[in-house]
Design a protein around this motif. Structure first.
Motif, mmCIF file in Angstrom:
data_model
loop_
_atom_site.group_PDB
_atom_site.id
_atom_site.type_symbol
_atom_site.label_atom_id
_atom_site.label_comp_id
_atom_site.label_asym_id
_atom_site.label_seq_id
_atom_site.Cartn_x
_atom_site.Cartn_y
_atom_site.Cartn_z
ATOM 1 N N ASP A 89 42.787 47.326 23.396
ATOM 2 C CA ASP A 89 42.515 48.557 22.657
ATOM 3 C C ASP A 89 41.099 49.070 22.896
ATOM 4 O O ASP A 89 40.648 49.988 22.193
ATOM 5 N N LYS A 90 40.408 48.471 23.861
ATOM 6 C CA LYS A 90 39.026 48.882 24.151
ATOM 7 C C LYS A 90 38.900 49.444 25.564
ATOM 8 O O LYS A 90 37.849 49.374 26.190
ATOM 9 N N ASP A 91 40.015 49.989 26.073
ATOM 10 C CA ASP A 91 40.040 50.599 27.413
ATOM 11 C C ASP A 91 39.674 49.599 28.506
ATOM 12 O O ASP A 91 38.980 49.932 29.467
ATOM 13 N N VAL A 92 40.145 48.362 28.349
ATOM 14 C CA VAL A 92 39.911 47.314 29.348
ATOM 15 C C VAL A 92 41.262 46.885 29.912
ATOM 16 O O VAL A 92 42.191 46.570 29.161
ATOM 17 N N THR A 93 41.386 46.889 31.225
ATOM 18 C CA THR A 93 42.606 46.463 31.906
ATOM 19 C C THR A 93 42.320 45.240 32.759
ATOM 20 O O THR A 93 41.396 45.238 33.575
ATOM 21 N N VAL A 94 43.103 44.183 32.565
ATOM 22 C CA VAL A 94 42.988 42.972 33.382
ATOM 23 C C VAL A 94 44.013 43.052 34.504
ATOM 24 O O VAL A 94 45.197 43.315 34.268
ATOM 25 N N ILE A 95 43.552 42.827 35.730
ATOM 26 C CA ILE A 95 44.418 42.857 36.914
ATOM 27 C C ILE A 95 44.290 41.526 37.652
ATOM 28 O O ILE A 95 43.172 41.054 37.902
ATOM 29 N N GLY A 96 45.414 40.944 38.011
ATOM 30 C CA GLY A 96 45.406 39.691 38.760
ATOM 31 C C GLY A 96 45.912 39.893 40.174
ATOM 32 O O GLY A 96 47.115 39.767 40.432
ATOM 33 N N PRO A 97 45.029 40.190 41.134
ATOM 34 C CA PRO A 97 45.469 40.335 42.529
ATOM 35 C C PRO A 97 45.645 38.956 43.190
ATOM 36 O O PRO A 97 44.680 38.198 43.310
ATOM 37 N N ALA A 98 46.853 38.651 43.601
ATOM 38 C CA ALA A 98 47.125 37.391 44.303
ATOM 39 C C ALA A 98 46.750 37.552 45.775
ATOM 40 O O ALA A 98 47.160 38.510 46.428
ATOM 41 N N ILE A 99 45.977 36.595 46.303
ATOM 42 C CA ILE A 99 45.486 36.686 47.683
ATOM 43 C C ILE A 99 45.703 35.362 48.412
ATOM 44 O O ILE A 99 46.129 34.380 47.822
ATOM 45 N N TRP A 100 45.420 35.373 49.702
ATOM 46 C CA TRP A 100 45.403 34.179 50.541
ATOM 47 C C TRP A 100 46.673 33.324 50.431
ATOM 48 O O TRP A 100 46.623 32.147 50.065
ATOM 49 N N PRO A 101 47.834 33.904 50.744
ATOM 50 C CA PRO A 101 49.077 33.126 50.661
ATOM 51 C C PRO A 101 49.102 31.978 51.666
ATOM 52 O O PRO A 101 48.480 32.043 52.729
ATOM 53 N N ARG A 102 49.802 30.916 51.303
ATOM 54 C CA ARG A 102 49.948 29.749 52.167
ATOM 55 C C ARG A 102 51.422 29.455 52.386
ATOM 56 O O ARG A 102 52.277 29.801 51.558
ATOM 57 N N ASP A 103 51.696 28.784 53.483
ATOM 58 C CA ASP A 103 53.064 28.362 53.752
ATOM 59 C C ASP A 103 53.526 27.386 52.672
ATOM 60 O O ASP A 103 52.749 26.551 52.194
ATOM 61 N N ASN A 104 54.779 27.506 52.289
ATOM 62 C CA ASN A 104 55.425 26.595 51.353
ATOM 63 C C ASN A 104 54.883 26.677 49.922
ATOM 64 O O ASN A 104 55.197 25.832 49.089
ATOM 65 N N MET A 105 54.063 27.677 49.627
ATOM 66 C CA MET A 105 53.620 27.843 48.246
ATOM 67 C C MET A 105 54.720 28.518 47.432
ATOM 68 O O MET A 105 55.654 29.116 48.002
#
Length: 349
Positions: free
Chosen positions: A81-97
């Motif tokens: 309610d304070k004009d704050v947005t949390v974003i979780g960008p997933a990066i650096w994928p690995r095989d078999n994850m």
């Protein structure tokens, strides 16, 4: 020499050559448009004027990233309610994850914030590579004018940074100055490690004091490490506890993660026999107060301290509260075994 212990505090690996960075605190933050696939929540292709954004770079293979998610979730809720947005960008994928989309879907409300997945390393290049950052989790805060206002670890300093960025007295130039000091502190960390590798531990410890003084939020974990070394490795018990009392009221006094690890080390740490349970109790109680009694791991550590002090019934009651909040069956099973041990000891008493 300190690096193996830094992992305990989940410190991210950061570059300290700020002059070579193409993205640093004070710069305009790159837009997300065309760089990610949005998996959850309202897409944020461009940063809106007047709004604050928290970017948490993570991956499903990263244990510390997952461990910090409950904290990010709480921040997302409390600042929504304070004009704050949390974003979780997933990066650096690995095989078999574990596939990111499947992981996010399984989390449900445990990831109650916006989540995205990198496209061809575009967002990682725009942020992580540009800022010369090589470890996750890494969190960044974008201010209301779209400037990068903070870079760090989600468990160390984010709360303070977010409070500052959203305050009416927020001043980006002040933040930039602070970050320069923190960059200097990271350079000093390398010097402290080299002194330790050369065997000059007292000089290394003195430098740690200088580093910690720069920012308790950023470098308080080094104070904990120094305490652990003084007691466990060098058995300089009197000096260690004198220092420990200082940091419980100072460098780590506002960090429940460090306070909990401090208390647990006194109870279970190797290499020394003289265990100051009263000091451990003080640290554990501080951690409980800071987390409002809502973190089972913190309550678990408090119970361990209480049991070590001979208060089996009190330890039983504390651990029972912790178990009621645990969802992981393996963690719960381990706690229940100790609960039975506490109950037996209490009955015998």
């Amino acid at each position: 020499m300190f690096s193996k212990f830094l992992a305990v505090a989940s410190i991210i690996a950061m570059s300290v050559t700020a002059s070579a960075q193409s993205l640093k605190v004070g710069d305009k933050a790159p837009a997300f448009e065309g760089k990610v696939k949005w998996l959850k929540g309202e897409p944020v292709d461009q940063f809106k004027q007047g709004e604050v954004y928290v970017l948490d770079f993570w991956a499903t293979w990263c244990g510390p990233c997952i461990a910090s998610m409950p904290h990010l979730n709480e921040l997302a809720k409390s600042y929504r309610d304070k004009d704050v947005t949390v974003i979780g960008p997933a990066i650096w994928p690995r095989d078999n994850m574990e596939p990111t989309d499947e992981f996010v879907k399984a989390q449900g409300d445990a990831m109650d914030y916006v989540v995205a997945e990198d496209i061809d390393d575009r967002i990682a290049t725009a942020y992580m590579a540009a800022a010369e950052l090589r470890g996750i989790p890494t969190t960044m805060v974008i201010d209301r004018d779209g400037h990068l206002a903070w870079i760090g670890h989600p468990m160390f300093g984010l709360d303070e940074a977010l409070e500052e960025v959203t305050s009416p007295d927020y001043d980006l130039s002040k933040i930039v100055t602070q970050q320069r000091e923190i960059a200097r502190g990271r350079e000093l960390v390398q010097q402290a490690e080299q002194l330790a590798m050369d065997g000059d531990w007292d000089a290394s410890f003195a430098l740690i004091d200088e580093i910690v003084a720069i920012s308790h939020a950023e470098f308080g974990q080094l104070a904990l490490i120094k305490f652990q070394y003084l007691l466990g490795r060098f058995q300089r018990v009197e000096e260690g506890y004198t220092y420990g009392r200082t940091i419980v009221d100072g460098a780590i006094s506002e960090n429940p993660v460090l306070l909990e690890n401090f208390a647990k080390f006194i109870v279970e740490g190797p290499g020394f026999e003289d265990r100051d349970y009263k000091l451990a109790l003080k640290a554990a109680n501080k951690a409980v107060a800071l987390t409002e009694g809502k973190e089972p791991a913190v309550l678990d550590t408090l119970a361990r301290v209480q049991f070590a002090m001979g208060d089996a019934n009190e330890a039983h009651d504390t651990l029972k509260k912790a178990i009621a909040m645990v969802e992981d069956d393996r963690v719960k099973e381990d706690m229940e075994k100790r609960l039975a041990e506490y109950a037996e000891a209490g009955n015998e008493g």
